[in-house]
Write a protein that holds these residues in place. Structure first.
Motif, short mmCIF file in Angstrom:
data_model
loop_
_atom_site.label_atom_id
_atom_site.label_comp_id
_atom_site.label_asym_id
_atom_site.label_seq_id
_atom_site.Cartn_x
_atom_site.Cartn_y
_atom_site.Cartn_z
N GLN A 48 6.51 6.04 8.60
CA GLN A 48 5.36 7.06 8.93
C GLN A 48 4.15 6.18 8.27
O GLN A 48 3.09 6.69 8.28
N GLY A 49 4.23 5.14 7.45
CA GLY A 49 3.25 4.19 7.15
C GLY A 49 2.68 4.65 5.82
O GLY A 49 1.74 4.22 5.48
N SER A 50 3.54 5.57 5.06
CA SER A 50 3.16 5.92 3.44
C SER A 50 3.47 4.76 2.84
O SER A 50 3.22 4.61 1.41
N LEU A 51 4.33 3.66 3.09
CA LEU A 51 4.50 2.64 2.28
C LEU A 51 4.50 1.49 3.30
O LEU A 51 5.26 1.32 4.16
N ARG A 52 3.51 0.37 3.07
CA ARG A 52 3.25 -0.62 3.94
C ARG A 52 2.99 -1.98 3.30
O ARG A 52 2.34 -1.74 2.33
N CYS A 53 3.38 -3.08 3.77
CA CYS A 53 3.42 -4.05 3.13
C CYS A 53 2.70 -5.33 3.87
O CYS A 53 3.07 -5.52 5.04
N HIS A 93 0.79 -1.07 0.21
CA HIS A 93 -0.09 -0.04 0.00
C HIS A 93 0.73 1.15 0.03
O HIS A 93 1.65 1.12 0.77
N VAL A 94 0.64 2.29 -0.96
CA VAL A 94 1.38 3.39 -0.90
C VAL A 94 0.50 4.59 -0.93
O VAL A 94 -0.47 4.91 -1.47
N GLU A 95 0.60 5.49 -0.03
CA GLU A 95 -0.14 6.79 0.18
C GLU A 95 0.55 7.75 -0.78
O GLU A 95 1.64 7.92 -0.71
N LEU A 96 -0.26 8.07 -1.50
CA LEU A 96 0.45 9.06 -2.77
C LEU A 96 0.30 10.54 -2.20
O LEU A 96 -0.13 10.77 -1.21
N THR A 125 0.70 -11.68 6.63
CA THR A 125 1.29 -10.83 7.42
C THR A 125 1.05 -9.64 7.38
O THR A 125 1.66 -8.95 6.29
N LYS A 126 0.28 -8.60 8.25
CA LYS A 126 -0.09 -7.35 7.77
C LYS A 126 0.65 -6.24 8.14
O LYS A 126 1.23 -6.29 9.03
N ASN A 127 0.72 -5.35 7.36
CA ASN A 127 1.38 -3.90 7.97
C ASN A 127 2.71 -4.01 8.31
O ASN A 127 3.19 -3.60 9.42
N THR A 150 -1.53 16.70 4.59
CA THR A 150 -0.27 16.92 5.37
C THR A 150 -0.55 16.13 6.53
O THR A 150 -1.24 15.85 7.37
N PHE A 151 0.87 15.36 6.78
CA PHE A 151 1.12 14.52 7.95
C PHE A 151 1.32 15.01 9.20
O PHE A 151 2.27 16.36 9.19
N GLY A 152 0.78 14.72 10.31
CA GLY A 152 1.15 15.08 11.76
C GLY A 152 0.41 16.16 11.97
O GLY A 152 0.67 16.86 13.04
N ALA A 153 -0.81 16.51 11.45
CA ALA A 153 -1.82 17.76 12.02
C ALA A 153 -2.45 17.27 13.01
O ALA A 153 -2.41 15.98 13.50
#
Ligand SMILES: [Zn+2]
Length: 493
Positions: free
Chosen positions: A207-212, A20-23, A232-234, A36-39
């Protein structure tokens, strides 16, 4: 024999990866909210991403472009017509009670990504690349593990809900044997590099913007009958991908050895212990009741648009590596060494600044990598630029500096941040080859080690090295070693 080789003596592993890739779009997938990350929690929401009645989604064209570009870079076919679908399930971090995803009509299909492992090329086939929206994030308060079990209460943050998410699904990868964990890691590494080159995501695993999600199954060696897989998640680091596959291979082998059967289920990977534990069992799989999303028009990218996006793709990592290998005259082994040390770009830039490629490689793989390791930083973070390294190489080439003095010059740049020539001038790093200037030091060295001098006189020329070393030390490395050697031998033989 490693634990993995012990397993692959009896079983063939098959792996598969869903990434999974967050664009990195400025706004969310179906509304104008910021990504924006971290708000502060729940400050980046609106009626659309909160799923309030009467709100309507509008697809983000940048997200669609990014997905098509990912598909093209992975050699996929791009659908000329496809639809979004509703995936219906209840979860507190999904405010609409359904997720807009793609089901039987993904945007990109049938691609591949080649990875290099242990000197071999392994082709990982891509089944599909599709576009969906991310969920929010639950935070479980109280309890030791941060999981819902044992927590006092839970909080939910919808800032992430609706961020465009691309899912890249491989076909099962058989035939990798004991290299399965390395192939898994190499695939995610190469995919991350590709996504970074495309500029579609910041690909920060931490930061979870790429997870497998990592699928593993074992089949009895040579049987060709695939076993039941676990998922096996995340898994959120490259090293963890490798460790999770290795652990699952060992765990499933133990289950099969004892006559048990592997259960199809999702599992969680624990970074601290390196083990996986069971999550949901797929045997009671949810029926997601997919149906085409009625609030969105079909997605029909025309051929001209796709062609423009294809023409605009940047040079991709594999092509770039091949070009640099040719430019630097480097073998596969040398390219691998440079890639592993993270110095490919640094060597290329040093060569571009005028240093012979072999010299550039020696500096970055040798002395500078040692310095980086000792300081616990990446080579790229050292306080020396490729241009400065090239200057040092030039000073060695024209005879101004010996190898020893060159290291002192580099040391000086790393310590002070000053330029190479300034360090050389300030520290008086000048190679001394003047016979008169060195004669006294040679005489002293001979006088100090009469036994060594006697050996040289007796014909053991190799012993002269100790006397040369003494002179080099006395002159703080500035003497020209060849001139000193000549002087020593002329006095004693
Ligand atoms: Zn919104």
């Amino acid at each position: 024999m490693t634990a993995v080789e012990e397993v692959t003596g009896r079983y063939d592993p098959v792996i598969g990866l869903e990434t999974h890739v967050e664009l990195g779009t400025a706004s969310k997938m179906f509304c104008g909210c910021s990504t924006t990350f971290g708000a502060e929690p729940n400050t980046q929401t609106c009626p659309v991403c909160l799923g309030l009645p009467g709100s309507l989604p509008v697809a983000n064209v940048m997200a669609i472009e990014s997905t098509i570009r990912i598909g093209l870079a992975l050699h996929c076919d791009i659908a000329s017509w496809c639809r979004f679908a509703r995936k219906n399930y209840f979860y507190p971090d999904m405010p609409k009670d359904f997720q807009i995803s793609q089901y039987d009509e993904p945007l990109c299909t049938d691609g591949h990504l080649d990875v290099q492992v242990d000197g071999k090329t392994v082709r990982v086939e891509i089944e599909r690349v599709h576009l969906e929206e991310d969920t929010g994030k639950s935070l479980h308060v109280g309890g030791a593990t941060g999981r819902i079990h044992g927590a006092d209460h839970s909080l939910v943050d919808y800032n992430r809900a609706g961020i465009p998410l691309v899912e890249i699904v491989t076909r099962p990868v058989p035939g990798t044997g004991a290299l399965a964990p390395d192939v898994g890691r190499a695939y995610v590494t190469e995919l991350r590099e590709l996504l970074r080159t495309l500029g579609v995501s910041d690909v920060r695993m931490e930061q979870g913007s790429l997870r497998c999600d990592v699928n593993v199954s074992l089949s009895p060696a040579g049987s060709g009958v695939w076993g039941t897989r676990s998922e096996t998640k995340n898994v959120n680091s490259l090293r963890s991908v490798e460790r999770a596959i290795r652990f699952e291979m060992g765990r499933q082998a133990a289950v099969l050895d004892s006559g048990g059967r592997v259960v199809q289920e999702t599992r969680h990977f624990h970074e601290d212990t390196g083990v996986t534990t069971p999550g949901r069992s797929k045997e009671e799989a949810t029926d997601y009741r997919y149906f085409p999303e009625p609030d969105l028009v079909p997605l029909a990218p025309d051929a001209g648009w796709v062609q423009r996006l294809r023409a605009g793709l940047p040079e991709l990592p594999a092509a770039r590596r091949a070009r640099l290998a040719a430019e630097l005259g480097a073998s596969d082994f040398e390219m691998d060494s440079m890639a592993n040390a993270g110095v490919v770009d640094l060597v290329a830039e040093t060569a571009a600044a005028g240093a012979p490629a072999a010299e550039a490689r020696n500096w970055w793989l040798g002395y500078l990598s040692q310095k980086a390791n000792a300081a616990g930083v990446e080579a790229a973070e050292l306080a020396i630029t490729p241009a400065q390294v090239a200057r040092v190489v030039a000073l060695v080439a024209d005879g101004t500096l010996s190898t020893g003095l060159a290291r002192q010059a580099v040391e000086g740049v790393l310590e002070t941040g000053a330029d190479v020539d300034a360090v050389v001038a300030e520290r008086g790093l000048v190679r001394v080859s003047d016979v008169d200037a060195l004669s006294a030091a040679v005489d002293e060295a001979i006088a100090a080690q009469p036994d060594v001098a006697e050996k040289v006189r007796g014909g053991k020329v190799a012993a002269a090295g100790a006397l040369v070393g003494a002179v080099m030390k006395a002159t703080r490395g500035q003497a020209d070693a060849e001139v000193v050697r000549g002087l020593v031998l002329s006095r004693l033989t």
